[in-house]
Design a protein around this motif. Structure first.
Motif, PDB file in Angstrom:
ATOM      1  N   LEU A 343       0.815  -1.213   0.000  1.00  8.17           N
ATOM      2  CA  LEU A 343       0.000   0.000   0.000  1.00  8.17           C
ATOM      3  C   LEU A 343       0.852   1.267   0.000  1.00  8.17           C
ATOM      4  O   LEU A 343       0.433   2.286  -0.553  1.00  8.17           O
ATOM      5  N   GLU A 344       2.011   1.209   0.607  1.00  2.00           N
ATOM      6  CA  GLU A 344       2.898   2.370   0.534  1.00  2.00           C
ATOM      7  C   GLU A 344       3.228   2.674  -0.924  1.00  2.00           C
ATOM      8  O   GLU A 344       3.199   3.834  -1.357  1.00  2.00           O
ATOM      9  N   TYR A 345       3.542   1.632  -1.689  1.00  2.00           N
ATOM     10  CA  TYR A 345       3.769   1.790  -3.125  1.00  2.00           C
ATOM     11  C   TYR A 345       2.498   2.298  -3.798  1.00  2.00           C
ATOM     12  O   TYR A 345       2.527   3.222  -4.635  1.00  2.00           O
ATOM     13  N   GLY A 346       1.346   1.730  -3.428  1.00  2.00           N
ATOM     14  CA  GLY A 346       0.086   2.122  -4.045  1.00  2.00           C
ATOM     15  C   GLY A 346      -0.256   3.580  -3.806  1.00  2.00           C
ATOM     16  O   GLY A 346      -0.738   4.277  -4.719  1.00  2.00           O
ATOM     17  N   TYR A 347       0.006   4.069  -2.612  1.00  3.16           N
ATOM     18  CA  TYR A 347      -0.286   5.472  -2.328  1.00  3.16           C
ATOM     19  C   TYR A 347       0.613   6.401  -3.142  1.00  3.16           C
ATOM     20  O   TYR A 347       0.175   7.459  -3.622  1.00  3.16           O
ATOM     21  N   ARG A 348       1.876   6.029  -3.307  1.00  3.64           N
ATOM     22  CA  ARG A 348       2.764   6.873  -4.112  1.00  3.64           C
ATOM     23  C   ARG A 348       2.294   6.930  -5.562  1.00  3.64           C
ATOM     24  O   ARG A 348       2.331   7.988  -6.199  1.00  3.64           O
ATOM     25  N   GLN A 349       1.847   5.802  -6.080  1.00  4.21           N
ATOM     26  CA  GLN A 349       1.321   5.779  -7.449  1.00  4.21           C
ATOM     27  C   GLN A 349       0.023   6.566  -7.548  1.00  4.21           C
ATOM     28  O   GLN A 349      -0.232   7.249  -8.553  1.00  4.21           O
ATOM     29  N   ALA A 350      -0.788   6.509  -6.499  1.00  4.55           N
ATOM     30  CA  ALA A 350      -2.043   7.267  -6.480  1.00  4.55           C
ATOM     31  C   ALA A 350      -1.763   8.762  -6.532  1.00  4.55           C
ATOM     32  O   ALA A 350      -2.491   9.523  -7.195  1.00  4.55           O
ATOM     33  N   ALA A 351      -0.712   9.214  -5.859  1.00  4.28           N
ATOM     34  CA  ALA A 351      -0.350  10.639  -5.877  1.00  4.28           C
ATOM     35  C   ALA A 351       0.026  11.075  -7.288  1.00  4.28           C
ATOM     36  O   ALA A 351      -0.319  12.188  -7.719  1.00  4.28           O
ATOM     37  N   GLN A 352       0.732  10.201  -8.015  1.00  6.44           N
ATOM     38  CA  GLN A 352       1.076  10.532  -9.403  1.00  6.44           C
ATOM     39  C   GLN A 352      -0.180  10.611 -10.268  1.00  6.44           C
ATOM     40  O   GLN A 352      -0.302  11.490 -11.124  1.00  6.44           O
ATOM     41  N   PHE A 353      -1.101   9.697 -10.045  1.00  8.96           N
ATOM     42  CA  PHE A 353      -2.365   9.725 -10.784  1.00  8.96           C
ATOM     43  C   PHE A 353      -3.099  11.037 -10.519  1.00  8.96           C
ATOM     44  O   PHE A 353      -3.603  11.690 -11.449  1.00  8.96           O
ATOM     45  N   LEU A 354      -3.172  11.435  -9.259  1.00 13.74           N
ATOM     46  CA  LEU A 354      -3.881  12.665  -8.898  1.00 13.74           C
ATOM     47  C   LEU A 354      -3.229  13.888  -9.531  1.00 13.74           C
ATOM     48  O   LEU A 354      -3.916  14.810  -9.986  1.00 13.74           O
ATOM     49  N   ALA A 355      -1.902  13.907  -9.561  1.00 12.62           N
ATOM     50  CA  ALA A 355      -1.202  15.024 -10.195  1.00 12.62           C
ATOM     51  C   ALA A 355      -1.599  15.127 -11.667  1.00 12.62           C
ATOM     52  O   ALA A 355      -1.743  16.229 -12.211  1.00 12.62           O
ATOM     53  N   GLY A 356      -1.779  13.978 -12.300  1.00  9.66           N
ATOM     54  CA  GLY A 356      -2.209  13.967 -13.692  1.00  9.66           C
ATOM     55  C   GLY A 356      -3.616  14.487 -13.885  1.00  9.66           C
ATOM     56  O   GLY A 356      -4.007  14.872 -14.996  1.00  9.66           O
ATOM     57  N   GLN A 357      -4.392  14.521 -12.799  1.00 12.69           N
ATOM     58  CA  GLN A 357      -5.758  15.052 -12.859  1.00 12.69           C
ATOM     59  C   GLN A 357      -5.830  16.506 -12.402  1.00 12.69           C
ATOM     60  O   GLN A 357      -6.912  17.048 -12.209  1.00 12.69           O
ATOM     61  N   GLY A 358      -4.661  17.122 -12.184  1.00  9.03           N
ATOM     62  CA  GLY A 358      -4.638  18.512 -11.753  1.00  9.03           C
ATOM     63  C   GLY A 358      -4.799  18.699 -10.260  1.00  9.03           C
ATOM     64  O   GLY A 358      -5.136  19.794  -9.804  1.00  9.03           O
ATOM     65  N   ILE A 359      -4.548  17.639  -9.486  1.00 10.64           N
ATOM     66  CA  ILE A 359      -4.731  17.712  -8.027  1.00 10.64           C
ATOM     67  C   ILE A 359      -3.401  17.416  -7.353  1.00 10.64           C
ATOM     68  O   ILE A 359      -2.904  16.282  -7.385  1.00 10.64           O
ATOM     69  N   LEU A 360      -2.805  18.440  -6.764  1.00 10.24           N
ATOM     70  CA  LEU A 360      -1.528  18.286  -6.080  1.00 10.24           C
ATOM     71  C   LEU A 360      -1.639  18.472  -4.570  1.00 10.24           C
ATOM     72  O   LEU A 360      -0.785  18.015  -3.819  1.00 10.24           O
ATOM     73  N   TYR A 361      -2.691  19.135  -4.116  1.00  9.77           N
ATOM     74  CA  TYR A 361      -2.776  19.548  -2.717  1.00  9.77           C
ATOM     75  C   TYR A 361      -3.948  18.893  -1.988  1.00  9.77           C
ATOM     76  O   TYR A 361      -5.001  18.628  -2.585  1.00  9.77           O
ATOM     77  N   GLY A 362      -3.740  18.688  -0.693  1.00  6.81           N
ATOM     78  CA  GLY A 362      -4.743  18.001   0.110  1.00  6.81           C
ATOM     79  C   GLY A 362      -6.087  18.694   0.109  1.00  6.81           C
ATOM     80  O   GLY A 362      -7.135  18.038   0.027  1.00  6.81           O
ATOM     81  N   ASN A 363      -6.104  20.017   0.197  1.00  2.00           N
ATOM     82  CA  ASN A 363      -7.366  20.748   0.241  1.00  2.00           C
ATOM     83  C   ASN A 363      -8.105  20.748  -1.087  1.00  2.00           C
ATOM     84  O   ASN A 363      -9.246  21.213  -1.161  1.00  2.00           O
ATOM     85  N   ASP A 364      -7.453  20.277  -2.137  1.00  3.84           N
ATOM     86  CA  ASP A 364      -8.111  20.202  -3.439  1.00  3.84           C
ATOM     87  C   ASP A 364      -8.713  18.824  -3.719  1.00  3.84           C
ATOM     88  O   ASP A 364      -9.338  18.627  -4.758  1.00  3.84           O
ATOM     89  N   LEU A 365      -8.521  17.874  -2.813  1.00  3.33           N
ATOM     90  CA  LEU A 365      -9.066  16.531  -3.018  1.00  3.33           C
ATOM     91  C   LEU A 365     -10.585  16.563  -2.932  1.00  3.33           C
ATOM     92  O   LEU A 365     -11.145  16.901  -1.883  1.00  3.33           O
ATOM     93  N   PRO A 366     -11.295  16.199  -3.984  1.00  2.72           N
ATOM     94  CA  PRO A 366     -12.757  16.182  -3.901  1.00  2.72           C
ATOM     95  C   PRO A 366     -13.256  15.141  -2.895  1.00  2.72           C
ATOM     96  O   PRO A 366     -14.060  15.445  -2.026  1.00  2.72           O
ATOM     97  N   TYR A 367     -12.776  13.905  -3.025  1.00  2.70           N
ATOM     98  CA  TYR A 367     -13.146  12.824  -2.113  1.00  2.70           C
ATOM     99  C   TYR A 367     -11.889  12.101  -1.654  1.00  2.70           C
ATOM    100  O   TYR A 367     -11.367  11.220  -2.354  1.00  2.70           O
ATOM    101  N   PRO A 368     -11.345  12.402  -0.464  1.00  2.00           N
ATOM    102  CA  PRO A 368     -10.163  11.681   0.030  1.00  2.00           C
ATOM    103  C   PRO A 368     -10.314  10.161   0.025  1.00  2.00           C
ATOM    104  O   PRO A 368      -9.331   9.463  -0.229  1.00  2.00           O
ATOM    105  N   PRO A 369     -11.518   9.584   0.270  1.00  2.00           N
ATOM    106  CA  PRO A 369     -11.626   8.116   0.219  1.00  2.00           C
ATOM    107  C   PRO A 369     -11.252   7.512  -1.136  1.00  2.00           C
ATOM    108  O   PRO A 369     -10.901   6.334  -1.207  1.00  2.00           O
ATOM    109  N   GLN A 370     -11.339   8.315  -2.209  1.00  2.00           N
ATOM    110  CA  GLN A 370     -10.939   7.784  -3.507  1.00  2.00           C
ATOM    111  C   GLN A 370      -9.449   7.431  -3.527  1.00  2.00           C
ATOM    112  O   GLN A 370      -9.039   6.529  -4.262  1.00  2.00           O
ATOM    113  N   VAL A 371      -8.651   8.131  -2.713  1.00  2.00           N
ATOM    114  CA  VAL A 371      -7.223   7.831  -2.669  1.00  2.00           C
ATOM    115  C   VAL A 371      -7.009   6.440  -2.079  1.00  2.00           C
ATOM    116  O   VAL A 371      -6.089   5.723  -2.488  1.00  2.00           O
TER     117      VAL A 371
END
Length: 622
Positions: A343-371
């Protein structure tokens, strides 16, 4: 599961002193003030009830790591029971009535202090006595000075000083024989009657404390994790709320290996934890600032229950994938160790996915459970998730859930259902997950997205930046500005004051249709509240931007320039509503039909009004 009884205060405090009763390691520190302790002592002396204690018998499934009550000193002792509720009361009574060292308390300003407790024998024996006013507290040096600190008011450094002033040390309450003998001999030696009759003092005050009994609810060792943790939280409503992470930390610490879950997650001196490693390649205030330790445990629980389901189904049994609280609290240490690296690996990959969607910051996450879902999927699929077809599916699922407001309720059930269904859909050719099919988007909802608390509101902010919108004044793409943490605001396109002056419906004025991300620089140019035609000319004049250049920038925000230059709010609103609906269609892979809808008139006082034209995005400016 439990029984109730009473036990003498003396016996309970002796068990605390000897280590037979200890605290769970996760219990908060002792925080009572001397006023609170005095009030408790007064209630005990009068025989008033002070509440029941809750204890847990050791030796069962739940075996929290123990620690002694503050002030108790003993060697390596295995406790017979743990005090789940009553820590503050028992610590107060132990430190004031048993301990030889001064009690460690808080003063009226919340600062740490040390105090010994004494009882003024003459005052407490007075017919009009007030027990609380009869208690004298003094610092560890046992000297109290006058208000200006020049003269000694009370000096209790010797036994003789205590006796001469008739101040009984309350830490002698349960073993007063020596003190009473010295007291009586002192006055006999002076051939004077005792100023305060000790026997009367003992019978009237001390004996009541010595004979005091406290009710106890004892949880037996056959109670499971969920039962113990639920009962603890129900009775500990006045204390610090403990989440599942803290409870599992205590449970794992009580295993033979003494595993430190907190150190694994948060790190220890000289050794970064998982959260630190996950954040290494994300900006300050990045997406993981909104990821709680319990989210990581939820992900572990999903993977654990997926494996359990597969195993049981192979044996002809039924089972469910879940991440609800009872399943999370039942997570074995072996399962955490098995899935944590994945899951540590999975979370790092999820952060890259989010960056590709224009989301870099915690306060910009629409639904944190999606992470959590993305971390599980990336952890399970590993390199298979790098396939372009898989990424496209994940993107469409991601935006359908956000714009369809699918995670607005029953989130735990939905994310536990989504993980196995997405895995099957992306790599095994299974049908799409139910969330993908059920999450719908209606363009009429755009009218109601007005505040950042709404997931689609945050989603549109990210979609606009992902699609390449640029700042009105400097022309820079927001993707670049966000990366360099330039302050960005969500700004009204038609300013609030202009809208109010022209009697524009407050709902339309504040909806996402009339808002777009802009820099502080642009914000200062527009915030004056002029009509769009005025502020556009000001931008062109003051910053030497041609009309064609500015029109090109406006179109990156899905704004038709002519409607702003004509100050035509109605045409602007309908055109941008349609454009934002098409943007949703592109993101979700669905045809969005835009039909005229009847909007509910929106009163200005329905929501708290923000400062003129501005809604700050705190994540970028922090």
């Amino acid at each position: 599961m439990f029984d109730s009884t009473k036990q003498s205060l003396k016996t309970l405090l002796e068990q605390v002193r000897d280590g037979r009763i200890q605290l769970p390691e996760f219990q908060r520190d002792y925080v009572w003030s001397e006023e609170a302790v005095i009030s408790l002592l007064a209630s005990i002396s009068k025989g008033y009830p002070v509440g029941a204690l809750l204890t847990l018998e050791r030796g069962g499934e739940v075996d929290f790591k123990p620690r002694g009550v503050e002030g108790a000193t003993f060697g390596s002792v295995v406790p017979e029971s743990l005090l789940l509720d009553g820590q503050q009361r028992m610590t107060s009574l132990f430190q004031s009535l048993i301990a030889s060292e001064p009690a460690k308390l808080k003063d009226e300003k919340g600062k740490p202090v040390q105090r010994y407790f004494y009882l003024d024998m003459n005052a407490v024996l007075s017919p009009e006595s007030d027990f609380e006013e009869s208690i004298i507290t003094i610092g560890p040096e046992k000297i109290k000075y006058t208000a200006f600190g020049k003269d000694v008011e009370i000096d209790l450094r010797t036994r003789e000083d205590e006796i001469r002033l008739c101040l009984f040390p309350l830490n002698q309450t349960f073993d007063d024989r020596r003190w009473s003998f010295d007291y009586q001999n002192y006055w006999k030696g002076l051939e004077k009657p005792e100023p305060a009759d000790y026997q009367q003092f003992y019978n009237s005050v001390i004996e009541k404390i010595v004979r005091y009994e406290m009710p106890i609810i004892r949880l037996t060792k056959d109670n499971g994790r969920h039962a113990v943790c639920t009962i603890f939280e129900k009775v500990n409503v006045g204390g610090v709320k403990l989440d599942a992470f803290e409870l599992l930390t205590a449970i794992f610490a009580g295993t033979d290996d003494g595993y430190d879950l907190r150190a694994d997650w948060r790190g220890a001196p000289g050794k970064p934890g998982r959260l630190t490693r996950m954040c290494e390649h994300t900006p300050a205030s990045g997406v993981f600032t909104k990821i709680a330790s319990t989210d990581f445990l939820q992900a572990c629980t999903i993977l654990h229950t997926m494996d359990r389901k597969a195993q049981r189904e192979s044996e002809g049994q039924t089972s469910q994938v879940s991440c609800k609280r009872d399943e999370l609290l039942a997570l074995p240490l072996s399962a955490y160790l098995k899935y944590a690296d994945t899951l540590e690996y999975g979370y790092r990959q999820a952060a890259q996915f989010l960056a590709g969607q224009g989301i870099l910051y915690g306060n910009d996450l629409p639904y944190p459970p999606q992470v959590t879902v993305l971390a599980c999927v990336y952890g399970l699929l590993r390199e298979k998730a790098q396939n372009a077809a898989v990424v496209e599916k994940l993107e469409k699922w991601f935006w359908r859930v956000i714009l369809g407001e699918f995670y607005s309720s029953s989130v735990e059930s939905k994310i536990a259902r989504d993980v196995p269904e997405i895995v099957g859909w992306t790599v095994n050719g299974s049908p799409p997950p139910r969330s993908f099919e059920e999450a719908g988007f209606d363009s009429s909802r755009l009218y109601y997205f007005r505040r950042r608390q709404a997931a689609p509101y945050r989603g549109y902010h990210a979609l606009l930046m992902k699609s390449g919108c640029r700042d009105f004044v400097n022309g820079k793409p927001f993707e670049l500005m966000t990366l360099w943490q330039s302050p960005i605001d969500v700004h009204h396109i038609f300013p609030q004051s202009w809208c109010k002056k022209n009697q524009i419906d407050a709902g339309r004025m504040d909806s996402i249709i009339n808002k777009t991300p802009l820099s502080d620089l642009t914000n200062r140019v527009i915030v004056r509240g002029d009509a769009p035609s005025v502020y556009l000319k000001r931008i062109e004049s003051e910053y030497n931007i041609s009309s064609d250049q500015l029109d090109e920038i406006l179109r990156t925000h899905l704004i038709e320039p002519q409607h702003l230059r004509n100050d035509d709010f109605e045409a602007f609103y309908l055109n941008r509503r349609d454009a934002l609906a098409k943007l949703a269609g592109k993101a979700t892979g669905r045809d969005i039909t835009v039909a005229p809808t009847e909007e509910v008139s929106f009163a200005e006082d329905d929501e708290i009004e923000l400062p003129e034209d501005i809604e700050r995005i705190p994540a970028v400016a922090e």
